[in-house]
Design an enzyme around this catalytic site. Structure first.
Site, short mmCIF file in Angstrom:
data_model
loop_
_atom_site.label_atom_id
_atom_site.label_comp_id
_atom_site.label_asym_id
_atom_site.label_seq_id
_atom_site.Cartn_x
_atom_site.Cartn_y
_atom_site.Cartn_z
N SER A 635 0.84 -1.19 0.00
CA SER A 635 0.00 0.00 0.00
C SER A 635 0.88 1.25 0.00
CB SER A 635 -0.96 -0.04 1.19
OG SER A 635 -1.99 0.91 1.06
N ASP A 708 -9.07 -4.73 -5.97
CA ASP A 708 -8.72 -3.84 -4.86
C ASP A 708 -9.80 -2.77 -4.67
OD1 ASP A 708 -7.52 -2.06 -3.06
OD2 ASP A 708 -5.53 -2.40 -3.88
N HIS A 742 -7.54 -5.51 -1.41
CA HIS A 742 -6.32 -4.78 -1.04
C HIS A 742 -5.36 -5.67 -0.24
CE1 HIS A 742 -3.92 -1.23 -0.55
NE2 HIS A 742 -3.97 -1.29 0.77
#
Length: 778
Positions: A635, A708, A742
């Site tokens: 991330s 995601d 994610h």
């Protein structure tokens, strides 16, 4: 398209055999349930049907998330000892979620798929209570009545027909129009896109509200309502219910849809409307912004039936000068509303004690200032208890201790003399975190330390067995042992659970909390993992995630403990220490902007300085080969890794998972950046690896979940970054994991991601290239 791969046997076995056990204490803290679960799902779980509407993802038939982990075994334990009592009568292949103790501690409620079940503590028998749970709104859909006689339950609306069918042909173009005026909003995924989506959203969120007693008899309190939240008043006579109202939006998620909060009686009739909020598509990007109108409506836990709420006195706009920012008001059912207290910041937490005591925590992000007030609700008066910076963990006095009583009320624990409360905290210090339990005198503000974690353990207080604090429980862990429950009673200190390491091989990895300094004097920290019996200079992997600060001194504070257990999480880098790498996990990458300076205006030079300091320390210690270094992250950490390749040649390779690389695609703020793109173009562009792609020369591995849903990190970020790097001639590999979000959930996906990472490191740091289909370390 290629087949799923598996990493080297030691890595694969560590992942596939990993199970977790944990415990959930009953309100009385005299017994608990021990849970067991697998840390991964199967790819087939993610392949189940899934709807994506207004920021929600759920199975259309079961009306729950396909992606949540679940327990598959439960056992009751007693504080006084005796054998564990496994819960009997569970369905085959149980998928247990949302554990909830009854206030009297005699029952454990839980969901199995879309059914509500009860486990009886003393008989250790489970039984089905009702079916048809509607969990599509993403929150727990049942609540205990305060007297433990039953539960409030959301179920699929009984009068529903089949779901709306999509039109065979579009009825016309999709139009959106804005009449002017600033309307910024951050990027969101899974938004409604058309009238059919609106119809599906309304259909699947529609629930009946039932009151179900312990025998399974149900009373209908409401039909076909889009319920967002519900709870019973402390006296059990009323319900507080929030529901979503049209019109819906194609710009924001359900959290900003119009809503109404009402008080209902036990027959489901409306007594009064507490709040009605319109659709909110315009919110200032500032972190101190708040929704206009009455928000966070809740019961006062210390009163029979009084509702409290927050309201922004500045209309939620932190740019508007105002001496008062938030107002807390209250209203007894059937009584008149009144202001409880006014505050100069935003309310962060409410702690109810009794009619003469409540604690309110307020904060202001821009300055990181935090205050805790002692409030007398009977008089509406307040006095300052604590004031400190939210960044200053060394000065954090701890969190006021609250516990659920036998009437289901979450209240402050107040000593019998009514003059003392209790505080628990992580106890950050220059020696590492040492959690504590303090007794605080409310008048003098003097504290007495009742417990302080000591080496070789990291031990955190979990609750008191009485209001005198003569007995309490802690959660104890060490480098080689996962968290276990411990009883402290006078001279008696007794470990109550026996949870062993999930991956015993990982306990042989050497762990050390290290400290070092950046060139500008900022103190830095990191957790160093080394292979067992290592010798010589090793290839090294740094796994990064930066943070923003307003103070250089506070940025360097130590926020970890050398005595914490190494959890075998695939999402971190620790497994690679088992394969012969030196691993520096979470090395400090502080981005500091003191005074009026914005941290991100100097993001790149600070990033480079922190990376260089970490490398220098590893080399000074004689553990890392400076010619065989890799940087990685997930991330915002992936964003960091890509930036370090774009602005330096410090690393021979990078691994970037589920990142965002072009900040012009997140123009209304990201991470801790409050400014919008048009206010800080230079910062947005300088921080975007996509804009610096022509400077990247070293190999980078991009991994991304193909589905995601995280704000700003849509898969397009990795796809376009890959195309840019490929077109510019940089060595790059892109791996899109089907069905993954994610964070990756499926066993097949996780094993393949580890194979990709292991292969990449072996190829670029070790000079080895595994054959397709075999583990990188085979």
């Amino acid at each position: 398209m290629s087949d799923y791969q598996v990493p080297s046997p030691s890595l694969a076995q560590a992942v596939e055999t990993s199970r977790r056990r944990s415990f959930v204490l009953a309100p009385q803290r005299t017994h608990w349930v021990l849970t067991e679960y697998k840390v991964l799902l199967e790819l087939s779980d993610l392949a189940e049907p899934e709807l994506r509407l207004a920021g929600l993802r759920f199975h259309p038939e079961l009306r729950l998330s396909n992606r949540d982990l679940y327990y598959d075994a439960l056992a009751f334990h007693s504080l006084e000892g005796g054998d564990p009592r496994p819960l009997q009568g569970l369905p085959g292949a149980p998928r247990i979620r949302n554990l909830s103790w009854s206030p009297d501690g005699r029952w454990l409620a839980f969901a199995h798929n879309n059914e509500l079940w009860l486990g009886h503590v003393f008989s250790a028998q489970a039984r089905r209570l009702c079916g048809g749970l509607n969990q599509a709104n993403g929150s727990a859909n049942f609540r205990w009545l305060r007297d433990s006689s039953g539960l409030l339950v959301q179920t699929v609306a009984a009068d529903q027909g089949p779901p709306p069918q999509p039109p065979k042909l579009p009825g016309g173009p999709l139009l959106q129009e804005h009449q002017g005026g600033k309307s910024p909003t951050r990027t969101f995924q899974d938004l409604l896109k058309n009238p059919h989506d609106e119809a599906l959203f309304s259909y699947y969120l529609n629930s009946d509200l039932l009151c179900v007693d312990l025998r399974g008899a149900a009373q209908v309190l409401g039909r076909s309502r889009r319920i967002a939240g519900l709870s019973a008043s402390p006296d059990g006579r009323y319900l507080l219910l929030s529901e979503i109202l049209p019109p819906f939006s194609y710009q924001v998620t359900m959290a900003r849809f119009a809503s109404r909060t009402q008080i209902l009686d036990r027959q489901g009739q409306c007594v009064q409307t507490v709040a009605q909020l319109p659709l909110l598509e315009t919110v200032p990007p500032d972190f101190d912004a708040a929704r206009p109108g009455r928000r966070f409506c809740t019961w006062r836990e210390d009163q029979p039936a009084t509702v409290a709420w927050l309201e922004a006195a500045d209309e939620g706009d932190p740019q508007r000068p105002a001496p008062v920012r938030d107002v807390i008001s209250q209203q007894p059912v059937g009584g008149q509303p009144g202001v409880l207290v006014e505050l100069a910041g935003r309310v962060e937490a409410l702690y109810w004690g009794n009619d003469g005591l409540a604690l309110i925590q307020e904060g202001w992000w821009k300055t990181r200032q935090r205050r805790v007030w002692r409030v007398d609700p009977s008089k509406g008066s307040k006095s300052l208890l604590f004031e400190y910076s939210s960044e200053d963990d060394y000065q954090n006095p701890g969190r006021p201790l609250t516990q659920i009583d036998d009437q289901g009320r979450q209240r402050l624990v107040i000593a019998p003399d009514q003059k003392h409360i209790y505080l628990v905290g992580a106890g950050a210090s220059p020696e590492g975190e040492r959690p504590f339990l303090d007794r605080l005198h409310l008048d003098t503000r003097e504290t007495v330390r009742l417990f302080h974690s000591c080496q070789p353990y990291y031990e955190y207080p979990t609750g008191l067995l009485d209001s005198q604090a003569s007995a309490f429980t802690t959660q104890r862990e060490s480098q080689s042992s996962p968290p276990n429950l411990v009883l402290w009673r006078g001279e008696e200190v007794r470990q109550l659970t026996d949870i062993g390491p999930a991956v015993p091989e990982l306990t042989r990895v050497k762990k050390e909390l290290i400290r070092y300094q950046r060139q500008d004097g900022v103190e830095l920290t990191g957790t160093l993992y080394l292979p067992p019996d290592h010798a010589g200079l090793l290839p090294a992997l740094l796994w990064a995630y930066p943070s923003e600060y307003k103070s250089s001194a506070r940025a360097g504070q130590l926020r970890d403990s050398p005595y914490r257990y190494v959890h075998p999480s695939w999402s971190g880098p620790v497994f690679f220490a088992m394969l012969g790498y030196a691993v520096l996990d979470d090395p400090s990458f502080p981005v500091v902007g003191e005074g009026e300076a914005e941290p991100n205006d100097t993001y790149v030079p600070q990033l480079l300085a922190s990376a260089q300091a970490a490398i220098d320390e590893l080399v000074r210690r004689g553990v890392a080969d400076p010619d065989r270094l890799a940087i990685g992250g997930h991330s915002y950490g992936a964003f960091t890794a890509a930036n370090l390749l774009a602005h330096s040649r410090l690393f021979k390779a990078a691994i970037a998972r589920s990142g965002a690389y072009n900040r012009s695609l997140t123009p209304f703020g990201f991470q801790s950046e409050e400014r919008i793109y048009w206010q800080a173009k230079e910062a947005y562009q300088a921080m975007s690896p996509f804009h610096q792609a022509d400077r990247i020369r070293d190999p980078i591995l991009l991994i991304h979940g193909a589905e995601d849903s995280n704000s700003g990190t849509f898969p397009l970020q990795s796809e376009r970054f890959y195309q840019a790097l490929k077109g510019l001639g940089a060595p790059v590999r892109l791996c899109l994991l089907p069905l993954e979000d994610h964070g990756y959930r499926a066993r097949e996906s996780v094993l393949h991601a580890l194979w990709e990472m292991e292969s990449w490191l072996d190829r670029h740091l070790q000079g080895r290239r595994p054959a397709q289909g075999e583990g990188a370390g085979s």
